[in-house]
Design an enzyme around this catalytic site. Structure first.
Site, mmCIF file in Angstrom:
data_model
loop_
_atom_site.group_PDB
_atom_site.id
_atom_site.type_symbol
_atom_site.label_atom_id
_atom_site.label_comp_id
_atom_site.label_asym_id
_atom_site.label_seq_id
_atom_site.Cartn_x
_atom_site.Cartn_y
_atom_site.Cartn_z
ATOM 1 N N THR A 1 0.875 -1.189 0.000
ATOM 2 C CA THR A 1 0.000 0.000 0.000
ATOM 3 C C THR A 1 0.907 1.234 0.000
ATOM 4 O O THR A 1 1.392 1.629 -1.046
ATOM 5 C CB THR A 1 -0.967 -0.014 1.207
ATOM 6 O OG1 THR A 1 -0.232 -0.253 2.409
ATOM 7 C CG2 THR A 1 -2.032 -1.087 1.030
ATOM 8 N N THR B 1 1.188 -9.535 12.269
ATOM 9 C CA THR B 1 1.456 -8.235 11.684
ATOM 10 C C THR B 1 0.658 -8.038 10.415
ATOM 11 O O THR B 1 0.295 -8.995 9.766
ATOM 12 C CB THR B 1 2.944 -8.065 11.371
ATOM 13 O OG1 THR B 1 3.154 -6.725 10.988
ATOM 14 C CG2 THR B 1 3.393 -8.981 10.277
ATOM 15 N N LYS C 1 3.976 -7.253 3.971
ATOM 16 C CA LYS C 1 3.774 -5.845 3.666
ATOM 17 C C LYS C 1 3.475 -5.131 4.977
ATOM 18 O O LYS C 1 2.945 -5.701 5.924
ATOM 19 C CB LYS C 1 2.654 -5.635 2.650
ATOM 20 C CG LYS C 1 1.251 -5.983 3.110
ATOM 21 C CD LYS C 1 0.500 -4.956 3.930
ATOM 22 C CE LYS C 1 0.485 -3.612 3.254
ATOM 23 N NZ LYS C 1 -0.227 -2.611 4.115
ATOM 24 N N THR D 1 -7.458 10.857 -0.143
ATOM 25 C CA THR D 1 -7.703 11.881 -1.176
ATOM 26 C C THR D 1 -6.478 12.149 -2.015
ATOM 27 O O THR D 1 -6.553 12.882 -2.994
ATOM 28 C CB THR D 1 -8.161 13.183 -0.512
ATOM 29 O OG1 THR D 1 -7.185 13.597 0.445
ATOM 30 C CG2 THR D 1 -9.486 12.982 0.187
ATOM 31 N N GLU E 1 5.987 4.571 7.413
ATOM 32 C CA GLU E 1 5.550 5.715 6.607
ATOM 33 C C GLU E 1 6.358 6.965 6.954
ATOM 34 O O GLU E 1 6.396 7.396 8.108
ATOM 35 C CB GLU E 1 4.057 5.964 6.810
ATOM 36 C CG GLU E 1 3.202 4.915 6.135
ATOM 37 C CD GLU E 1 1.726 5.082 6.380
ATOM 38 O OE1 GLU E 1 0.942 4.525 5.599
ATOM 39 O OE2 GLU E 1 1.340 5.763 7.348
#
Length: 399
Positions: free
Chosen positions: A149, A186, A175, A399, A272
């Site tokens: 992702t 996980t 992932k 978005t 991230e």
């Protein structure tokens, strides 16, 4: 034990494929299939989030039957918080993959990851499954891509270990980048082996190694509704089936743990917005549970993560995290290091070169070590730094 190339398709008898289906809307592989040429013993662990994704209910049923030999997975849509229609979609994925592979529905597990609360484009997935089934090969790289992702890289690992007069291989593909704070296994992790293993023994192996690896990773403190880790064993190596009393069982556990730890580190490294992998090790604790709680508190602290991002060796933030971990230790007996620089000992700051301590945070791997006593237990946990990029990614995730 030696490293082997590849991931979940490294063991004999496994194949995989990943394709562009359109679930994610714009480009990128987003539908994957992992398959064993022969029947498997299968086990799994799953999220404890109350909003469990629809695929997990379907997968749990299949795994409990004990014979899963394929996994169909999509990225871009988690199929979570979608009610009864979401379960129907998960079953449709399962049945479509089973039909394409000539299997029974209970031989197929289902996984989905991505945006929460939206229905899958199930017809698009159904139409694409024959294509992904037709592309199966021993090269699992496209499958590793299809489950990503916000990840910036694929995550694969494999090892080979002598066993039963020959060799067995353990592989894994995972992932995970955000919403990472497991309380079971996980994100998505698919582990495979060509060893023959008794099912109860295999479940014990997965639970044990997950606790030492995936359950010691945190990126942002959030536990996903999609988390699962599966382990499939197809016996293609031809060894006598392992059980907990087998003399070679410890070597097998060590191999599975090596794969899960490598994947766990890569998940933390790819958090991230992250620029640094943070590894916290606690030594001298009363027991393993206490040591793990202390280490996870350090890598999970937003203040510690921010300090690492700024390369500011603010050791007070580490002390505070250790203090609220809930673990029992004597603060007066604590010794703390940033890299090789000792900054705190016996309840007091230690005179040290602050620039050297800051430099210990400057690389892409940061080590923090705390010695909390003289007892024998230790544990390591993995996390990452907290950067402005994390907010940018999650401020506009949909978005």
């Amino acid at each position: 034990m030696e490293e082997a190339p590849g991931g979940a398709t490294a063991p004999e008898g496994f194949a995989a494929c990943g394709i562009v289906c359109g679930v994610r809307g714009e480009g990128g592989r987003d539908l994957g299939l992992l398959y064993s040429e022969s029947p498997c013993v299968s086990v799994g662990v799953y999220t404890r989030n109350a909003f469990e994704g629809a695929p997990l209910a379907v997968t749990r049923e299949a795994v409990e039957a004990g014979a899963v030999r394929a996994v169909v997975a999509n990225s871009g849509n988690a199929n979570a918080a979608t009610g009864a229609p979401g379960v129907e979609d998960a079953r449709a994925m399962q049945e479509s993959a089973a039909r394409a592979l000539g299997l029974g529905a209970r031989e197929v597990a289902v996984a989905s990851t991505g945006v929460i609360g939206e229905r899958l484009p199930i017809e698009r997935i159904r139409e694409s499954i024959p294509e992904v089934a037709g592309g199966l090969s021993r090269d699992g790289s496209s499958f590793a891509e299809a489950i990503l992702t916000t990840d910036t890289r694929t995550k694969e690992a494999a090892v080979r270990v002598p066993l039963g007069g020959g060799y067995v291989t353990v592989g894994g593909t995972a992932k995970g980048s955000g919403m990472i704070h497991p309380n079971m296994g996980t994100m998505l992790a698919f582990l495979t082996t060509d060893a023959a293993v008794d099912r109860d023994c295999l479940q014990e192996t997965l639970a044990r190694t997950v606790d030492f690896s995936f359950n010691r990773v945190t990126v942002d403190g959030d536990t996903s509704p999609s988390d699962m880790a599966l382990l499939l064993a197809n016996g293609a190596a031809g060894n006598e089936p392992l059980n907990a009393d087998s003399s070679e069982y410890p070597a097998f556990v060590e191999a599975v743990e090596a794969v899960t730890k490598r994947l766990a580190r890569e998940i933390a490294r790819d958090g991230e917005g992250a620029t640094k992998l943070v590894e916290a090790t606690v030594e001298g604790a009363r027991d393993e549970e206490q040591a793990a709680a202390l280490a996870k508190a350090v890598v999970g602290s937003s203040l510690v993560k921010a300090a690492v991002a700024g390369e500011d060796a603010n050791w007070g933030r580490v002390l505070v995290a250790l203090g609220y971990s809930g673990a029992e230790f004597d603060p007066a007996g604590l010794t703390l290091y940033f890299g090789g620089v000792k900054v705190f000992e016996a309840g007091e700051p230690v005179a040290h070169d602050e620039k050297a301590a800051n430099r210990a945070l400057a690389g892409d791997e940061v080590e923090i070590r705390a010695v909390v006593g003289s007892r024998g237990a230790s544990a390591t946990a993995w996390g990452c730094d907290l950067t402005y990029e994390y907010v940018r990614i999650n401020g506009s995730y949909r978005t």
